[in-house]
Design a protein around this motif. Structure first.
Motif, mmCIF file in Angstrom:
data_model
loop_
_atom_site.group_PDB
_atom_site.id
_atom_site.type_symbol
_atom_site.label_atom_id
_atom_site.label_comp_id
_atom_site.label_asym_id
_atom_site.label_seq_id
_atom_site.Cartn_x
_atom_site.Cartn_y
_atom_site.Cartn_z
ATOM 1 N N ASP A 44 0.822 -1.211 0.000
ATOM 2 C CA ASP A 44 0.000 0.000 0.000
ATOM 3 C C ASP A 44 0.857 1.262 0.000
ATOM 4 O O ASP A 44 0.527 2.255 -0.634
ATOM 5 C CB ASP A 44 -0.930 0.014 1.218
ATOM 6 C CG ASP A 44 -2.090 -0.959 1.063
ATOM 7 O OD1 ASP A 44 -2.311 -1.421 -0.074
ATOM 8 O OD2 ASP A 44 -2.749 -1.264 2.067
ATOM 9 N N LYS A 45 1.995 1.208 0.726
ATOM 10 C CA LYS A 45 2.850 2.381 0.826
ATOM 11 C C LYS A 45 3.551 2.697 -0.497
ATOM 12 O O LYS A 45 3.856 3.852 -0.767
ATOM 13 C CB LYS A 45 3.896 2.176 1.923
ATOM 14 C CG LYS A 45 3.344 2.373 3.333
ATOM 15 C CD LYS A 45 4.466 2.294 4.345
ATOM 16 C CE LYS A 45 3.957 2.543 5.751
ATOM 17 N NZ LYS A 45 5.041 2.472 6.743
ATOM 18 N N GLN A 46 3.865 1.660 -1.297
ATOM 19 C CA GLN A 46 4.520 1.874 -2.591
ATOM 20 C C GLN A 46 5.765 2.753 -2.427
ATOM 21 O O GLN A 46 5.913 3.780 -3.095
ATOM 22 C CB GLN A 46 3.547 2.539 -3.561
ATOM 23 C CG GLN A 46 2.307 1.726 -3.826
ATOM 24 C CD GLN A 46 2.328 1.041 -5.186
ATOM 25 O OE1 GLN A 46 2.778 1.596 -6.164
ATOM 26 N NE2 GLN A 46 1.843 -0.166 -5.247
ATOM 27 N N ILE A 57 13.050 17.637 -3.018
ATOM 28 C CA ILE A 57 12.122 18.750 -2.788
ATOM 29 C C ILE A 57 10.833 18.256 -2.139
ATOM 30 O O ILE A 57 10.366 18.820 -1.134
ATOM 31 C CB ILE A 57 11.798 19.466 -4.112
ATOM 32 C CG1 ILE A 57 13.051 20.144 -4.672
ATOM 33 C CG2 ILE A 57 10.674 20.492 -3.925
ATOM 34 C CD1 ILE A 57 12.907 20.617 -6.115
ATOM 35 N N ALA A 58 10.266 17.202 -2.699
ATOM 36 C CA ALA A 58 8.982 16.683 -2.196
ATOM 37 C C ALA A 58 9.074 16.250 -0.738
ATOM 38 O O ALA A 58 8.196 16.560 0.074
ATOM 39 C CB ALA A 58 8.523 15.520 -3.067
ATOM 40 N N THR A 59 10.140 15.549 -0.395
ATOM 41 C CA THR A 59 10.284 15.057 0.979
ATOM 42 C C THR A 59 10.653 16.176 1.943
ATOM 43 O O THR A 59 10.179 16.205 3.082
ATOM 44 C CB THR A 59 11.332 13.938 1.046
ATOM 45 O OG1 THR A 59 12.563 14.383 0.440
ATOM 46 C CG2 THR A 59 10.847 12.694 0.317
ATOM 47 N N ALA A 60 11.470 17.129 1.486
ATOM 48 C CA ALA A 60 11.859 18.245 2.353
ATOM 49 C C ALA A 60 10.652 19.076 2.751
ATOM 50 O O ALA A 60 10.544 19.538 3.893
ATOM 51 C CB ALA A 60 12.884 19.120 1.643
ATOM 52 N N LEU A 61 9.727 19.277 1.829
ATOM 53 C CA LEU A 61 8.553 20.111 2.096
ATOM 54 C C LEU A 61 7.632 19.533 3.166
ATOM 55 O O LEU A 61 6.777 20.242 3.706
ATOM 56 C CB LEU A 61 7.778 20.356 0.804
ATOM 57 C CG LEU A 61 8.435 21.338 -0.174
ATOM 58 C CD1 LEU A 61 7.716 21.325 -1.520
ATOM 59 C CD2 LEU A 61 8.454 22.754 0.417
ATOM 60 N N PRO A 167 5.598 8.212 -2.806
ATOM 61 C CA PRO A 167 5.422 9.293 -3.775
ATOM 62 C C PRO A 167 4.002 9.849 -3.830
ATOM 63 O O PRO A 167 3.788 10.956 -4.330
ATOM 64 C CB PRO A 167 5.827 8.648 -5.109
ATOM 65 C CG PRO A 167 5.658 7.191 -4.899
ATOM 66 C CD PRO A 167 5.977 6.942 -3.457
ATOM 67 N N GLU A 168 3.036 9.100 -3.311
ATOM 68 C CA GLU A 168 1.657 9.586 -3.293
ATOM 69 C C GLU A 168 1.451 10.664 -2.235
ATOM 70 O O GLU A 168 0.685 11.602 -2.418
ATOM 71 C CB GLU A 168 0.687 8.420 -3.028
ATOM 72 C CG GLU A 168 0.606 7.408 -4.155
ATOM 73 C CD GLU A 168 -0.002 7.992 -5.425
ATOM 74 O OE1 GLU A 168 -0.956 8.783 -5.305
ATOM 75 O OE2 GLU A 168 0.502 7.681 -6.510
ATOM 76 N N THR A 169 2.146 10.534 -1.109
ATOM 77 C CA THR A 169 1.967 11.465 0.007
ATOM 78 C C THR A 169 3.210 12.303 0.291
ATOM 79 O O THR A 169 3.128 13.297 1.015
ATOM 80 C CB THR A 169 1.615 10.700 1.292
ATOM 81 O OG1 THR A 169 2.730 9.853 1.641
ATOM 82 C CG2 THR A 169 0.381 9.840 1.096
ATOM 83 N N SER A 170 4.347 11.889 -0.242
ATOM 84 C CA SER A 170 5.669 12.496 0.005
ATOM 85 C C SER A 170 6.180 12.232 1.417
ATOM 86 O O SER A 170 7.226 12.763 1.816
ATOM 87 C CB SER A 170 5.658 14.007 -0.258
ATOM 88 O OG SER A 170 5.392 14.263 -1.622
ATOM 89 N N LYS A 171 5.489 11.404 2.198
ATOM 90 C CA LYS A 171 5.940 11.069 3.542
ATOM 91 C C LYS A 171 7.110 10.100 3.494
ATOM 92 O O LYS A 171 7.080 9.111 2.763
ATOM 93 C CB LYS A 171 4.799 10.451 4.355
ATOM 94 C CG LYS A 171 3.699 11.426 4.716
ATOM 95 C CD LYS A 171 2.642 10.747 5.578
ATOM 96 C CE LYS A 171 1.539 11.725 5.978
ATOM 97 N NZ LYS A 171 0.504 11.074 6.802
ATOM 98 N N VAL A 172 8.139 10.395 4.286
ATOM 99 C CA VAL A 172 9.312 9.526 4.371
ATOM 100 C C VAL A 172 9.008 8.400 5.354
ATOM 101 O O VAL A 172 8.442 8.630 6.425
ATOM 102 C CB VAL A 172 10.548 10.323 4.823
ATOM 103 C CG1 VAL A 172 11.746 9.400 4.999
ATOM 104 C CG2 VAL A 172 10.869 11.417 3.806
#
Length: 225
Positions: A44-46, A57-61, A167-172
């Motif tokens: 689910d997390k992909q 950029i996506a993760t830093a934000l 990549p769907e949520t940008s959450k690490v």
């Protein structure tokens, strides 16, 4: 009588065997269910590795408040190892991206008024100064007024041990937020906070009496990870 007793013993053995088999079966099913849940959760997390400047950029934000992510400036090391502006922005926040050359994940977001203080630290590190030297230099510069730290300026730190993200949520994966509120030269007595946390997630003051005095607010363990 003997025949009746034998029949009762035999019936008891059958019941015991059936109960044991059912318990083993239930235990096996539970393990299989938990294993399946873990696999499904991972699917689910992909998750994907952080391997492009866009990923940085996506993760830093994620360190910035949700409503300010689109307008926040992002700086930091790109995948080529150059310190650059990764994304332009005009909000009150500056976001420092994770350094892809270092283990784990660590991004930060802070008010733009803190940039001179943060930039000075980066410059001194680039000169090869030690942590103690940087502390002493900035202490003197803040006291002299060369560098200013606004009372109450906040720093949001988004950190964790992993370098893959959704990549769907940008959450690490496994990352969480810790907050720092700068209160230059404050002490435990002046603001009424202890110098060590009273309990998990309770605020406390670190580096009291110095230019780097700040309130620490650490996260609770994430039960969903």
């Amino acid at each position: 009588m003997k025949k009746l007793l034998s029949a009762l013993i035999f019936s008891g053995l059958l019941i015991s065997c059936n109960t044991s088999d059912k318990s083993k079966s239930a235990s096996t099913e539970n393990v299989e269910i938990e294993d399946t849940k873990e696999v499904v959760s991972k699917i689910d997390k992909q998750l994907k590795p952080i391997e492009t400047d866009e990923d940085l950029i996506a993760t830093a934000l994620m360190a910035a408040p949700t409503e300010s992510r689109a307008t926040s400036k992002v700086i930091g090391y790109n995948m080529a190892g150059e310190f650059v502006t990764l994304k332009e922005g005009d909000s009150e926040y500056i976001v420092l991206a994770d350094d892809p050359k270092k283990d784990g994940f660590n991004a930060a977001c802070y008010h733009k008024d803190l940039e001179p203080f943060m930039a000075r630290g980066r410059a001194l590190r680039a000169e090869g100064k030690s942590a103690d030297e940087i502390f002493a230099i900035r202490e003197a510069e803040v006291k002299s007024g060369k560098i200013k730290i606004t009372q109450g300026s906040a720093l949001h730190i988004y950190y964790g041990p992993n370098t893959s993200y959704d990549p769907e949520t940008s959450k690490v994966d496994g990352a969480k937020l810790r907050y720092v509120i700068y209160t230059p030269f404050a002490t435990s007595a002046s603001i009424g906070l202890p110098e060590t946390p009273s309990a998990p997630n309770h605020p406390w003051i670190m580096n009291p009496g110095t230019h780097r005095a700040h309130i620490m607010i650490s996260p609770l363990e994430n039960k969903e990870e």
